[in-house]
Scaffold this active site. Sequence first.
Site, short mmCIF file in Angstrom:
data_model
loop_
_atom_site.label_atom_id
_atom_site.label_comp_id
_atom_site.label_asym_id
_atom_site.label_seq_id
_atom_site.Cartn_x
_atom_site.Cartn_y
_atom_site.Cartn_z
N PHE A 280 -57.31 87.82 121.01
CA PHE A 280 -56.87 88.63 121.83
C PHE A 280 -55.49 87.99 122.95
CE2 PHE A 280 -56.31 91.90 125.17
CZ PHE A 280 -55.30 92.73 124.50
N ASP A 366 -66.27 106.93 91.60
CA ASP A 366 -66.35 105.23 93.15
C ASP A 366 -65.42 104.49 92.34
OD1 ASP A 366 -66.98 102.80 95.02
OD2 ASP A 366 -68.25 104.74 95.52
N ASP A 367 -65.83 103.52 93.05
CA ASP A 367 -64.08 102.22 92.83
C ASP A 367 -64.02 102.74 91.34
OD1 ASP A 367 -63.16 100.09 92.99
OD2 ASP A 367 -64.12 98.99 93.65
N ARG A 443 -64.48 88.80 98.94
CA ARG A 443 -64.84 89.67 97.72
C ARG A 443 -63.38 89.16 96.99
NH1 ARG A 443 -65.31 95.91 96.89
NH2 ARG A 443 -66.84 96.27 95.64
N ASP A 478 -63.51 103.08 102.47
CA ASP A 478 -64.32 101.80 102.33
C ASP A 478 -63.64 100.92 102.96
OD1 ASP A 478 -66.35 101.34 101.63
OD2 ASP A 478 -66.24 101.01 100.16
N ASN A 480 -64.02 96.58 102.75
CA ASN A 480 -65.46 95.91 102.31
C ASN A 480 -64.92 93.80 102.67
OD1 ASN A 480 -66.88 97.35 100.72
ND2 ASN A 480 -65.12 97.94 99.71
N CYS A 518 -67.16 104.36 105.42
CA CYS A 518 -67.80 103.58 104.90
C CYS A 518 -66.67 101.92 105.50
CB CYS A 518 -68.03 103.71 103.53
SG CYS A 518 -68.69 102.24 102.44
N GLY A 520 -68.60 98.62 103.72
CA GLY A 520 -69.25 98.03 103.20
C GLY A 520 -71.23 98.98 103.81
N GLY A 521 -70.86 99.90 103.34
CA GLY A 521 -71.72 100.73 104.50
C GLY A 521 -71.46 100.84 105.53
N ASP A 540 -74.94 99.91 102.68
CA ASP A 540 -75.27 100.06 101.79
C ASP A 540 -76.70 99.75 100.96
OD1 ASP A 540 -72.21 100.00 101.13
OD2 ASP A 540 -72.13 97.92 100.58
#
Length: 722
Positions: A280, A366-367, A443, A478, A480, A518, A520-521, A540
Amino acid sequence: MSITFNESTRIFTLNTAHSTYQMQADIHDYLLHLYYGARTAGEMDYLLSYADRGFSGNPHSAEMDRTYSLDALPQEYPSLGTGDFRNFALNIENADGSQCCDPVYVSHKITKGKYNLSGLPAVRARENEAETLEILLADPNTNMEIHLLYGVLEKEDIITRSVIIKNAGEASVTIRKAQSACLDFLHGDYDLIKFYGRHAMERNMERVPVSHGSIRLGSRRGTSSHQYNPGVILAQKNANEDSGSCYGMLLVYSGNFLCEAEKDQYNQTRLQMGLTDELFAYPLAPGAEFTAPEVILSYSNKGFSRLSQQYHHCIMNHICQGKYVHENRPILINSWEAAYFDFTGDTIVELAKQAKELGIDMVVMDDGWFGKRNDDNSSLGDWCVNEGKLGGTLSQLIERVNAEGVKFGIWIEPEMVNEDSELYRKHPDWAITIPGRNPIRSRNQLLLDFSRKEVRNHIFEQICAVLDQGNIEYVKWDMNRSMADVYASNVTYDYVVGVYDFLEKLTSKYPNILIEGCSGGGGRFDAGMLYYTPQIWCSDNTDAINRTRIQYGTSFFYPVAAMGSHVSAVPNHQTGRVTSLHTRGVVAMSGTFGYELNPALLSVEEKAEIRMQLAKYREHQELIREGNYYRLSDPFQDDFAAWMVVSEDQNQALVSVVRLTAEANPVAAYVTLRGLAEDAFYLEKTTGKVYAGAALMEAGMLLPAPKGEYEAYQIMLQRVTE
């Protein structure tokens, strides 16, 4: 008035129902912090001490007075370059390369109502619910203006803090550190309570002493993170759930942050919260402003339970917004653990039929419904319906689901892009990467650069085109992965502001859609996201035993109504553990209740039990959502996890207990209740027994003798009127 200013002593006093916060613009125009704690009368400048501290420097304005040093005095907003060698809240790099800012008091104003922050979420309040204090500090050499903002919600025992930095000079500067709040304590021995974790095991409570030196925790992942939550508690050594002084700091922000706790050479304690100084450095041209995220402060001298309830009430009434905050929310079943990527439109319709039979309100797809998304390696960024996979249009699928008497919801991940996508092939520069370097994958996906308006606008149009195709009543948002490729020192902040801009437009355009956050939870479980999404998928990890710990840590700042919590299949998909359907239901009812399983695989007996669970949750959902929450055990140390909610009028209470161990010839177990009326009697609905409120809170209640592993109990208490 909750905010007063004494013209002769130049002391500011901020009062809430049970606390007082005090500071002073002293004879050298420095803003000193005097006191924060239990509500008191009078002025606290008598607490300040002055002595020649040797290697602690003296500001030039103190002339020959060696007893005046900002290295030893408590400050309201400490800055690098003033002779204070402790942790600092502000660091400005000037046009000549020097790093120094020497802000002194110039003026102030007190107004009715609560300030707002441009582009950032913040506590909301009506004009009659709050007052605002704005203090202007300025560096006379560079004309840098530091606007300290204080919002006081007297009845809620809440004080908010934020900072606006304005370059009123003629040369560009760079902000290298800008935290939002600092508390200095002249004496005392404290512990710091923090909430650490990892993906699928978030917000584990840890209590450590604040010893000499500095404790530093935060996130450099681009989100508030699974690893640390942006909420901490500074507690006296004797503080517990029921007694003792404790101070909370909660950052209303969803990106990189930093908390620092330090005991200095004179046994003084400093606690700071705000943006991290890593990754930053924000350029500020002449005339430009920078706004730091808000910190919510609260104090309790009645222990952690009271402090948590103050935060719960603030979040429910002054952070979360929209029609669903205080309404019963749909009980949903999500397709993820039922089918993962392997589904068709018929699969979703069959899930809707099963949901209707059980009495579940909503099915969430969902996905896997867009592009060529049959695994997690492609198509993020291509938000077009895969009609071949669904066997028709999205509109047709929604109509088929609604025809079964079930609501329809959908999953999205707007901030992400796969390299295997039409969007990336057309606009590779829209992904956050470092020029000339290969990107860090996570991912098999990259982040879209939401700091850029054209990127946000394109994704917004795509998502709206999807949401306009039918009666979509719920969206799971989400995210992720973490941000790794930081190509510029302003992007970490501007990215988060861009996400907020997107959410502001989305919630304004679709006010009747319930959005659940969300990452990843619980990787972005923070007050900033709760401003736009009244609930967040807690983790998750849906294992009931692990969830007792995850939800325990989450409860210190966040209300039950914000915690996404569902009953999932066993063996659990994350841990392999087998627990009873009853135990899974008891744990999931301490949140926004729902299911993550395939009903077609359930037995007749299990389906009957689910119907009973649904009936029980619907009977108690208002109490669970609106009641005062109490932690009755520590699942990290005790043999059982226990918690309860009590109605505001103390007429009803729901006690939940989960055994965490199993032993031969076990000792008797008792759970001590809290929050009841001492002089009242309560009927325990299952057994018909009547208990005195005082007895339940002093001697406790005997738990049934265990008959198996991981047993759970729900105890409903009703005040007896005769």
